[in-house]
Design an enzyme around this catalytic site. Structure first.
Site, PDB file in Angstrom:
ATOM      1  N   GLY B  91       0.837  -1.253   0.175  1.00 29.75           N
ATOM      2  CA  GLY B  91       0.058  -0.062   0.129  1.00 29.75           C
ATOM      3  C   GLY B  91       0.777   1.281  -0.063  1.00 29.75           C
ATOM      4  O   GLY B  91       1.859   1.209  -0.881  1.00 29.75           O
ATOM      5  N   SER B 123       5.830  -5.471  -0.933  1.00 30.80           N
ATOM      6  CA  SER B 123       6.109  -3.887  -1.547  1.00 30.80           C
ATOM      7  C   SER B 123       6.163  -3.148  -0.076  1.00 30.80           C
ATOM      8  O   SER B 123       7.447  -3.288   0.408  1.00 30.80           O
ATOM      9  CB  SER B 123       4.595  -3.738  -2.168  1.00 30.80           C
ATOM     10  OG  SER B 123       4.694  -2.469  -2.753  1.00 30.80           O
ATOM     11  N   ALA B 124       5.291  -2.439   0.560  1.00 24.66           N
ATOM     12  CA  ALA B 124       5.334  -1.578   1.528  1.00 24.66           C
ATOM     13  C   ALA B 124       5.841  -2.386   2.758  1.00 24.66           C
ATOM     14  O   ALA B 124       6.722  -1.812   3.674  1.00 24.66           O
ATOM     15  CB  ALA B 124       4.286  -0.684   1.847  1.00 24.66           C
ATOM     16  N   HIS B 160       9.274  -3.054  -6.443  1.00 19.93           N
ATOM     17  CA  HIS B 160       8.753  -2.740  -7.569  1.00 19.93           C
ATOM     18  C   HIS B 160       9.987  -2.045  -8.450  1.00 19.93           C
ATOM     19  O   HIS B 160       9.676  -1.378  -9.184  1.00 19.93           O
ATOM     20  CB  HIS B 160       7.471  -1.749  -7.613  1.00 19.93           C
ATOM     21  CG  HIS B 160       6.384  -2.051  -6.964  1.00 19.93           C
ATOM     22  ND1 HIS B 160       5.324  -2.868  -7.375  1.00 19.93           N
ATOM     23  CD2 HIS B 160       6.138  -1.969  -5.611  1.00 19.93           C
ATOM     24  CE1 HIS B 160       4.507  -3.124  -6.532  1.00 19.93           C
ATOM     25  NE2 HIS B 160       4.702  -2.555  -5.468  1.00 19.93           N
ATOM     26  N   GLU B 195       9.842  -6.579  -9.801  1.00 21.11           N
ATOM     27  CA  GLU B 195       8.275  -7.425  -9.846  1.00 21.11           C
ATOM     28  C   GLU B 195       8.520  -8.761  -9.987  1.00 21.11           C
ATOM     29  O   GLU B 195       8.974  -9.303 -11.148  1.00 21.11           O
ATOM     30  CB  GLU B 195       7.261  -6.615 -10.505  1.00 21.11           C
ATOM     31  CG  GLU B 195       7.085  -5.196 -10.016  1.00 21.11           C
ATOM     32  CD  GLU B 195       5.746  -4.664 -10.702  1.00 21.11           C
ATOM     33  OE1 GLU B 195       5.416  -5.300 -11.838  1.00 21.11           O
ATOM     34  OE2 GLU B 195       5.291  -3.652 -10.105  1.00 21.11           O
TER      35      GLU B 195
END
Lengths: 237, 237
Positions: B91, B123-124, B160, B195
């Site tokens: 997020g 991700s985060a 990413h 990714e």
């Protein structure tokens, strides 16, 4: 005197020379009376201040203005007070904001621009003309004392705005990121300023310049897209 | 027990279902003994915690684990202490970091993971396993108390990661942004995690997983690119 700002999305369009497309707009904005401008290079890292100033000065000299950098001034606050125009270039918005706080020149710049001294910013330099840095695309390479910026206009700019994603890549689109910002900060209007676009602010009159449309984002409202024919003065309301 | 982390670049590859490519890795990482995991949904905005938890729980239930969210716990610190595994989803990294500080659970999570409780982030959630949030790609939509994060590993991850720019667009490349970070923070190593790539950390042993190469950035050194054949243990040095 009236408050005057030229807020430019980006220094350089794809495939063009540095600041090339901005030159006629800068010349028309600054006019023929001004001879010297105060340049603020703090969006780049300290080792690069001299090189950055020289690069910008080369362009401004072509247009008839000498660009003197604030980092060469003995007293930065006084340099702002005596400036005939204030120019803040692009780079990293976090580093720029950090330095504006560190050098304690935020109030000086605000007072000076409010009293009619012309302000030009591009990229990070346009972003910091807004209330906060929160709509930047930059990497948070340093933690500024606060996210508050110059607050010369009451809306936010997202410079380098684009609807084009990286091909075959996930991660949020720019529009998704701006909508996330608005969900936490619902009172702001955000201007998605595409590369090649500029806002000319004269008191509370705002004119879109360049050859691109502009997108306006507001919380719980449809995204609006305007061309130059439409007044953007509502951004001040 | 040994320290174990699965740090995933992204939830979803282009054109795939949510968390699809990660499923066999998550199953293999968590094994068959764990029945319930603690999910931390704070990378999304508060209104979305329930929906996010349900979405993640659907995937984890398929794999044989119930995901209970920390935002439903009466005592968040105790929920961390009692967790059999800790999962932090993606997020906005600024909102996630803000909440970790706000809820005062950073030390609890660090202690718990150090003592052998498996940690999964994507991700985060991978970014906050690092010492700071400073290598995020996210928009700073909220100002966290500090940029410091969980510090479960001594290097930084850029999730990413991509070398592909937006077509016909200027603005810094990812590599330029990371190099800017390193010029101000020269002691860090940064992992550009593409990714579809993951790092499996077992004590001080690091294995690249997935089907991508990984790029390693260090100040004043050439950028290195590795595949799975090479040990990444030097990231701990």
């Amino acid at each position: 005197m009236s408050k005057r700002l030229l807020l430019i999305s980006n220094s350089t369009n794809y495939g063009e020379e540095y600041l090339a497309y901005t030159k006629p707009y800068i010349k028309s904005f600054l006019g023929n009376e001004i001879k010297q401008v105060l340049f603020i290079p703090y969006a780049v890292i300290p080792e690069a201040y001299d090189e950055y100033t020289n690069k910008v000065n080369d362009v401004f000299m072509e247009l008839g203005y000498e660009a003197k950098s604030i980092h060469d001034a003995k007293n930065e606050s006084l340099a702002v007070e005596n400036a005939d125009a204030i120019i803040i270039g692009g780079g990293n918005t976090f580093h720029l904001t950090h330095m504006l706080h560190e050098k304690k020149i935020i109030k000086d710049i605000r007072k000076k621009v409010d009293s009619g001294t012309p302000y030009i910013g591009w990229s990070a330099g346009s972003n910091v003309a807004c209330p906060t840095l929160m709509t930047t695309n930059d990497m948070p390479i340093i933690q500024p004392k606060s996210f508050e910026t110059l607050n010369l206009v009451p809306f936010q700019i997202n410079p380098h705005y684009t609807d084009t994603p990286i091909p075959n890549h996930k991660g949020e689109t720019r529009e998704e990121r701006i909508k996330e910002f608005l969900s936490l900060n619902p009172d702001y209007k955000v201007v998605g300023l595409k590369e090649g676009a500029m806002l000319l602010v004269e008191n509370e009159k705002i004119t879109l310049m360049g050859h691109k449309t502009v997108k306006i984002f507001q919380c719980d409202k449809p995204v609006l897209e305007f061309d130059k024919a439409v007044s953007l003065d509502f951004l001040f309301k």
